[in-house]
Design a protein around this motif. Structure first.
Motif, PDB file in Angstrom:
ATOM      1  N   LEU A 614      15.865   2.521   0.043  1.00  0.00           N
ATOM      2  CA  LEU A 614      14.942   3.648   0.153  1.00  0.00           C
ATOM      3  C   LEU A 614      15.125   4.617  -0.999  1.00  0.00           C
ATOM      4  O   LEU A 614      16.231   5.082  -1.255  1.00  0.00           O
ATOM      5  N   ASP A 615      14.028   4.918  -1.666  1.00  0.00           N
ATOM      6  CA  ASP A 615      14.029   5.978  -2.669  1.00  0.00           C
ATOM      7  C   ASP A 615      13.339   7.184  -2.048  1.00  0.00           C
ATOM      8  O   ASP A 615      12.116   7.256  -1.984  1.00  0.00           O
ATOM      9  N   GLY A 616      14.118   8.122  -1.586  1.00  0.00           N
ATOM     10  CA  GLY A 616      13.575   9.295  -0.920  1.00  0.00           C
ATOM     11  C   GLY A 616      14.656   9.912  -0.053  1.00  0.00           C
ATOM     12  O   GLY A 616      15.458   9.209   0.560  1.00  0.00           O
ATOM     13  N   GLN A 617      14.698  11.224   0.003  1.00  0.00           N
ATOM     14  CA  GLN A 617      15.759  11.894   0.747  1.00  0.00           C
ATOM     15  C   GLN A 617      15.372  12.196   2.183  1.00  0.00           C
ATOM     16  O   GLN A 617      16.233  12.394   3.029  1.00  0.00           O
ATOM     17  N   SER A 618      14.084  12.233   2.473  1.00  0.00           N
ATOM     18  CA  SER A 618      13.657  12.550   3.837  1.00  0.00           C
ATOM     19  C   SER A 618      12.438  11.717   4.188  1.00  0.00           C
ATOM     20  O   SER A 618      11.700  11.259   3.312  1.00  0.00           O
ATOM     21  N   LEU A 619      12.252  11.527   5.497  1.00  0.00           N
ATOM     22  CA  LEU A 619      11.112  10.759   5.994  1.00  0.00           C
ATOM     23  C   LEU A 619      10.445  11.529   7.123  1.00  0.00           C
ATOM     24  O   LEU A 619      11.106  11.949   8.076  1.00  0.00           O
ATOM     25  N   GLU A 620       9.145  11.708   7.004  1.00  0.00           N
ATOM     26  CA  GLU A 620       8.334  12.224   8.106  1.00  0.00           C
ATOM     27  C   GLU A 620       7.211  11.219   8.312  1.00  0.00           C
ATOM     28  O   GLU A 620       6.103  11.363   7.781  1.00  0.00           O
ATOM     29  N   LEU A 621       7.542  10.173   9.050  1.00  0.00           N
ATOM     30  CA  LEU A 621       6.668   9.004   9.127  1.00  0.00           C
ATOM     31  C   LEU A 621       5.419   9.270   9.950  1.00  0.00           C
ATOM     32  O   LEU A 621       5.491   9.702  11.100  1.00  0.00           O
ATOM     33  N   SER A 622       4.287   9.000   9.346  1.00  0.00           N
ATOM     34  CA  SER A 622       3.012   9.069  10.061  1.00  0.00           C
ATOM     35  C   SER A 622       2.124   7.888   9.695  1.00  0.00           C
ATOM     36  O   SER A 622       1.486   7.296  10.547  1.00  0.00           O
ATOM     37  N   ASP A 623       2.105   7.551   8.399  1.00  0.00           N
ATOM     38  CA  ASP A 623       1.319   6.407   7.963  1.00  0.00           C
ATOM     39  C   ASP A 623       2.057   5.696   6.833  1.00  0.00           C
ATOM     40  O   ASP A 623       2.776   6.322   6.057  1.00  0.00           O
ATOM     41  N   VAL A 624       1.860   4.388   6.752  1.00  0.00           N
ATOM     42  CA  VAL A 624       2.626   3.549   5.832  1.00  0.00           C
ATOM     43  C   VAL A 624       1.665   2.667   5.042  1.00  0.00           C
ATOM     44  O   VAL A 624       0.717   2.110   5.616  1.00  0.00           O
ATOM     45  N   LEU A 625       1.909   2.550   3.748  1.00  0.00           N
ATOM     46  CA  LEU A 625       1.134   1.655   2.887  1.00  0.00           C
ATOM     47  C   LEU A 625       1.988   0.447   2.534  1.00  0.00           C
ATOM     48  O   LEU A 625       3.124   0.597   2.081  1.00  0.00           O
ATOM     49  N   VAL A 626       1.437  -0.750   2.722  1.00  0.00           N
ATOM     50  CA  VAL A 626       2.157  -1.989   2.432  1.00  0.00           C
ATOM     51  C   VAL A 626       1.344  -2.810   1.437  1.00  0.00           C
ATOM     52  O   VAL A 626       0.430  -3.536   1.823  1.00  0.00           O
ATOM     53  N   ASP A 649       5.261   4.420  16.008  1.00  0.00           N
ATOM     54  CA  ASP A 649       3.808   4.554  16.176  1.00  0.00           C
ATOM     55  C   ASP A 649       3.135   5.044  14.904  1.00  0.00           C
ATOM     56  O   ASP A 649       2.246   5.900  14.928  1.00  0.00           O
ATOM     57  N   VAL A 650       3.550   4.491  13.758  1.00  0.00           N
ATOM     58  CA  VAL A 650       2.902   4.854  12.503  1.00  0.00           C
ATOM     59  C   VAL A 650       1.608   4.059  12.344  1.00  0.00           C
ATOM     60  O   VAL A 650       1.431   2.996  12.943  1.00  0.00           O
ATOM     61  N   ASP A 651       0.708   4.583  11.548  1.00  0.00           N
ATOM     62  CA  ASP A 651      -0.494   3.849  11.164  1.00  0.00           C
ATOM     63  C   ASP A 651      -0.162   3.035   9.923  1.00  0.00           C
ATOM     64  O   ASP A 651       0.367   3.570   8.938  1.00  0.00           O
ATOM     65  N   VAL A 652      -0.474   1.748   9.962  1.00  0.00           N
ATOM     66  CA  VAL A 652      -0.146   0.850   8.854  1.00  0.00           C
ATOM     67  C   VAL A 652      -1.415   0.479   8.103  1.00  0.00           C
ATOM     68  O   VAL A 652      -2.426   0.103   8.708  1.00  0.00           O
ATOM     69  N   SER A 653      -1.368   0.616   6.774  1.00  0.00           N
ATOM     70  CA  SER A 653      -2.459   0.176   5.905  1.00  0.00           C
ATOM     71  C   SER A 653      -1.926  -0.918   4.990  1.00  0.00           C
ATOM     72  O   SER A 653      -0.856  -0.760   4.385  1.00  0.00           O
ATOM     73  N   LEU A 654      -2.659  -2.011   4.897  1.00  0.00           N
ATOM     74  CA  LEU A 654      -2.281  -3.119   4.025  1.00  0.00           C
ATOM     75  C   LEU A 654      -3.144  -3.078   2.770  1.00  0.00           C
ATOM     76  O   LEU A 654      -4.361  -2.893   2.849  1.00  0.00           O
ATOM     77  N   GLU A 701      -1.110   9.181  -0.755  1.00  0.00           N
ATOM     78  CA  GLU A 701      -1.847   9.451   0.482  1.00  0.00           C
ATOM     79  C   GLU A 701      -1.017   9.139   1.729  1.00  0.00           C
ATOM     80  O   GLU A 701      -1.443   9.455   2.840  1.00  0.00           O
ATOM     81  N   TYR A 702       0.137   8.521   1.556  1.00  0.00           N
ATOM     82  CA  TYR A 702       0.912   8.023   2.699  1.00  0.00           C
ATOM     83  C   TYR A 702       2.294   8.667   2.741  1.00  0.00           C
ATOM     84  O   TYR A 702       2.788   9.215   1.752  1.00  0.00           O
ATOM     85  N   SER A 703       2.937   8.537   3.910  1.00  0.00           N
ATOM     86  CA  SER A 703       4.274   9.096   4.068  1.00  0.00           C
ATOM     87  C   SER A 703       5.359   8.120   3.616  1.00  0.00           C
ATOM     88  O   SER A 703       6.504   8.515   3.443  1.00  0.00           O
ATOM     89  N   LEU A 704       4.996   6.853   3.440  1.00  0.00           N
ATOM     90  CA  LEU A 704       5.961   5.848   2.977  1.00  0.00           C
ATOM     91  C   LEU A 704       5.199   4.677   2.384  1.00  0.00           C
ATOM     92  O   LEU A 704       4.152   4.278   2.911  1.00  0.00           O
ATOM     93  N   VAL A 705       5.727   4.138   1.285  1.00  0.00           N
ATOM     94  CA  VAL A 705       5.189   2.907   0.689  1.00  0.00           C
ATOM     95  C   VAL A 705       6.279   1.843   0.783  1.00  0.00           C
ATOM     96  O   VAL A 705       7.425   2.091   0.392  1.00  0.00           O
ATOM     97  N   ILE A 706       5.937   0.675   1.319  1.00  0.00           N
ATOM     98  CA  ILE A 706       6.900  -0.420   1.458  1.00  0.00           C
ATOM     99  C   ILE A 706       6.523  -1.509   0.465  1.00  0.00           C
ATOM    100  O   ILE A 706       5.418  -2.057   0.523  1.00  0.00           O
ATOM    101  N   VAL A 707       7.438  -1.811  -0.454  1.00  0.00           N
ATOM    102  CA  VAL A 707       7.168  -2.756  -1.529  1.00  0.00           C
ATOM    103  C   VAL A 707       8.158  -3.905  -1.459  1.00  0.00           C
ATOM    104  O   VAL A 707       9.369  -3.677  -1.362  1.00  0.00           O
ATOM    105  N   GLY A 708       7.668  -5.119  -1.520  1.00  0.00           N
ATOM    106  CA  GLY A 708       8.534  -6.286  -1.553  1.00  0.00           C
ATOM    107  C   GLY A 708       9.007  -6.566  -2.964  1.00  0.00           C
ATOM    108  O   GLY A 708       8.243  -6.450  -3.932  1.00  0.00           O
ATOM    109  N   THR A 733       5.948   9.898  -3.363  1.00  0.00           N
ATOM    110  CA  THR A 733       6.079   9.453  -1.974  1.00  0.00           C
ATOM    111  C   THR A 733       7.334   8.584  -1.833  1.00  0.00           C
ATOM    112  O   THR A 733       7.636   7.794  -2.733  1.00  0.00           O
ATOM    113  N   PRO A 734       8.083   8.691  -0.728  1.00  0.00           N
ATOM    114  CA  PRO A 734       9.224   7.790  -0.513  1.00  0.00           C
ATOM    115  C   PRO A 734       8.798   6.322  -0.578  1.00  0.00           C
ATOM    116  O   PRO A 734       7.729   5.954  -0.063  1.00  0.00           O
TER     117      PRO A 734
END
Length: 754
Positions: A614-626, A649-654, A701-708, A733-734
């Protein structure tokens, strides 16, 4: 995107047709003649009593369904509440009950098929059995290759059936005669005591309403629509059965009512009398009724075979049965082994028991009644144990009377079955218990709510009860270990949030490790002499980690490790603790200092497990970009996103990025990828352009981006740059980088693929 969301919604009418369509099958088109022959005209009351028992159970299923709308039906509720031993019984009961019901539906299909087609007798198989076997082979084949009826087709089938039966009821009403209904022996020629044995026979007609709960996740407004659909479908079907059976017995006297095709026979008598002496009307009416019967029994049989495969999937996921059954066909994408095993059982039941349709009907009912009784018990356990995640939007009236009554009525009706059906069902229950103690107990690690409740109150409850809970508790290994490597107090909460969510989703535990990096100039022995100071620092950090993990209600263990090697020590700790996933901060990947061993360790060995950085010091999860292109770590990114969706219960966007003009192909790919990774509810975003630019623009636009991570080697990723590292450096964004172990060679790990 709104169109896709609407396409996944099931409204109230569609939900009710699922229940009605499953119940209106061979129960009404076949059983009236058989049941009337056993009970006389009073069999109408038997259908009403069956509806009342189904209604009481429907109330409990409605509560369970709204409490856990993502659940997969009765097996899931029982396994989660009462534990895997009862889950084994419920799974076996559901599975075998559906197999018996499918065989019963196929026999019903064969009975009406024999009206149209002259089938021969072969060996010990009569024409009806032969037709049923042919139908069974077709239904198994349809499920094997993956053909399926859509919700729209199911709705059309139900309305066609209701139209046919309404026309029959209207025509029959004009031909109805009370004298025909009562007959020479009156309404109770076998006595009023025949009502409950009659109910035991016809209860198979009410199986299917619980299927609505299995699609609760797809319902619009499940808090409102689920109870209405389940309770409403039972009420509607009970009224339909009462009217139709009464009409049949008022048109054709019960001793003369056909035991093979009663609706077709009654239609021949009803329509000419209502329309007048028109040539061919009776034959046409009988033909229409026969077609309706074929449609109804085919729909019910196909739905039952389909449902049985889902039960096997759920049991395999919980390690109660081997996942061998759930092997997916490479071409048809169906669990072909499960379908073939279930299909084989159905064909055996047709061949061996098909000449006595009562055995098939009652055996299906007994097994389902046992499951219904256990579901009522599961509801009581959830309530009394005050399970935090159990939060139903609909609650049964008159608790605990309603679930107790449901359990008593379900088991009480079993007493009115014949010995052979009880013996068959008892054999399957015993087999399920034996299977649990021989196999499943050593594989599954799931502890039911009941077991946890009893074992957590060992000082309050009788020793015998606690010992019994210990005796049946699973002995499988604990769930997966999610290890958190904490180096910075500012990132502790964010890392524990990720680890806790994944552990909660997978039923595992969190291992929080504080790896204290000791300079090369200081020996570990010397550092150990200042252990008290180190312990105080670590204790504060790890205490905060424990506190944060409590929000997810998962087990957590803490550990402090002194090491010269920094990140390499994370690898060793992951191996020694058999971690399944490591969660760490991006800054933590650099705490190896100038030592070469850490880098060489990574270069010469595969990753010990899944890594999340994780690159980010804090998380306020609401929506996630994958973002995904189906790369080597895409499965892991999907698992993490699904875990966050399930627990936080985050909203996930692919996101899938394509070249301009390839948007349609990209949407097709992303839709299939989402479906294959349990992210059907995610928003799909198709964009064109440069990959890094698009991610950089959308990521904010998102609270977290998840990258493979890419499959390029370590030096290649660091020296030449890569999507993963460049994205981490540029995005505010984290960003969570995921990497799954691969089997690359040393050269591949250093230089990557070009």
């Amino acid at each position: 995107m709104s169109d896709e969301e609407l396409a996944k919604d099931i409204g109230l009418v569609s939900a009710m047709t699922i229940g009605i369509g499953t119940m209106i099958g061979a129960g009404i088109f076949v059983l009236p003649g058989v049941a009337a022959n056993a009970a006389g005209p009073i069999v109408v009351v038997s259908f009403v009593v069956g509806g009342v028992i189904a209604m009481v159970n429907a109330l409990s299923i409605s509560e369970l369904g709204t409490a856990m709308p993502k659940a997969g039906g009765g097996y899931y509720y029982i396994n989660k509440s009462l534990g895997p031993m009862f889950g084994s019984i419920a799974g076996m009961g559901d599975w075998m009950g559906l197999a018996f019901a499918s065989a019963f539906y196929c026999i019903g299909f064969g009975q009406y098929l024999a009206v149209f087609v002259g089938l021969p007798t072969i060996a010990f198989l009569n024409p009806i059995q032969l037709g049923a076997l042919l139908a069974g082979l077709v239904f198994v084949g349809v499920n094997y290759i993956g053909a399926k009826e859509t919700g729209g087709i199911q709705t059309v089938i139900v309305f066609i059936l209701l139209s046919i039966l309404t026309a029959f009821a209207i025509a029959g009403f004009s031909s109805f005669e009370y004298a025909t209904l009562a007959g020479e022996g009156g309404l109770t020629p076998f006595g009023a005591g025949a009502i409950l044995p009659g109910t035991a026979l016809v209860f198979v007609s009410f199986l299917g309403y619980a299927k609505i709960a299995t699609v609760a996740e797809e319902l619009k407004n499940p808090a409102r629509n689920l109870p209405i659909a389940i309770i409403g479908s039972v009420a509607i079907v009970t009224v339909i059965y009462t009217i139709l059976v009464t009409t049949m017995l008022g048109v054709v006297s019960w001793p003369e009512l056909s035991q093979d095709a009663p609706v077709a026979q009654a239609a021949e008598f009803a329509f000419p009398a209502s329309i007048g002496p028109i040539g061919g009307v009776a034959a046409a009416a009988a033909a229409v009724m026969t077609l309706g019967a074929l449609l109804a029994t085919a729909s019910s049989a196909n739905a039952s075979i389909l449902a049985s495969a889902r039960i096997n999937f759920a049991m395999g996921r919980d390690k109660i049965v081997t996942n061998w059954l759930n092997e997916i066909h490479p071409n048809y994408a169906t669990p072909y082994r499960s379908i073939l095993v279930t299909g084989g059982l159905i064909l055996v039941f047709i061949a061996v028991l098909g000449q006595d349709i009562e055995v098939l009907a009652k055996a299906a009912s007994v097994l389902h009644l046992i499951v219904y009784a256990l579901m009522n018990a599961a509801l009581i356990v959830f309530r009394e144990a005050d399970t935090p995640e159990y939060d139903p939007d609909f609650t049964v009236p008159l608790y605990p009377i309603t679930p107790i009554l449901g359990g008593v009525l379900s088991l009480g009706l079993v007493a009115f079955m014949d010995g052979i059906e009880i013996a068959l069902s008892a054999a399957f229950v015993i087999a399920a218990v034996i299977w649990y103690f021989v196999y499943a107990r050593y594989k599954t690690e799931h502890q039911g709510v009941l077991s946890n409740y009893i074992r957590g109150r060992d000082e309050e409850l009788p020793d015998q009860l606690v010992e019994a809970a210990d005796a049946v508790a699973p002995t499988g290994e604990e769930g997966p270990t999610i290890m958190v490597a904490i180096a910075n107090p500012r990132t502790e909460s964010a890392l524990i949030t990720l680890a806790g969510a994944i552990a909660k989703h997978k039923g595992g535990r969190v291992l929080a490790t504080h790896i204290v990096t000791v300079p090369d100039q200081t020996s570990l022995a010397t550092a150990g002499e200042h252990k008290a100071e180190l312990d105080a620092s670590s204790e504060k950090l790890l205490t905060e980690a424990k506190s944060d993990a409590e929000a997810f209600d998962v087990p957590i263990e803490t550990r402090t490790i002194l090491s010269h090697r920094g990140v390499a020590e994370v690898f060793d700790a992951a191996r020694s603790n058999d971690a399944d996933t490591v969660v760490m901060g991006y800054g933590g990947t650099q705490f190896a200092g100038g030592r070469a061993e850490g880098t060489l360790e990574e270069l010469t060995h595969d990753l010990p497990c899944d890594f999340l950085v994780l690159d980010g010091q804090s998380l306020e999860l609401s929506d996630v970009l994958v973002p995904t292109a189906g790369g080597p770590s895409s499965d892991l990114t999907a698992e993490v996103a699904h875990a966050l969706q399930d627990t936080v219960d985050v909203d996930v966007s692919l996101l899938h990025i394509v070249e301009s003009g390839n948007e349609d192909a990209g949407r097709s790919f992303l839709s299939e990828w989402a479906e294959g990774h349990q992210l059907e509810n995610a928003e799909l975003r198709i964009e064109s352009g440069d990959v890094e630019t698009v991610i950089g623009q959308l990521g904010s636009e998102y609270s977290l981006v998840i990258v493979g991570a890419t499959e390029r080697g370590l030096l290649s990723r660091i020296i030449r740059g890569s999507l993963a590292f460049d994205t981490i450096e540029r995005l505010e964004t984290p960003v969570l980088l995921t990497e799954r172990p691969s089997s690359r060679s040393l050269r591949g790990r250093i230089f990557g693929r070009h």
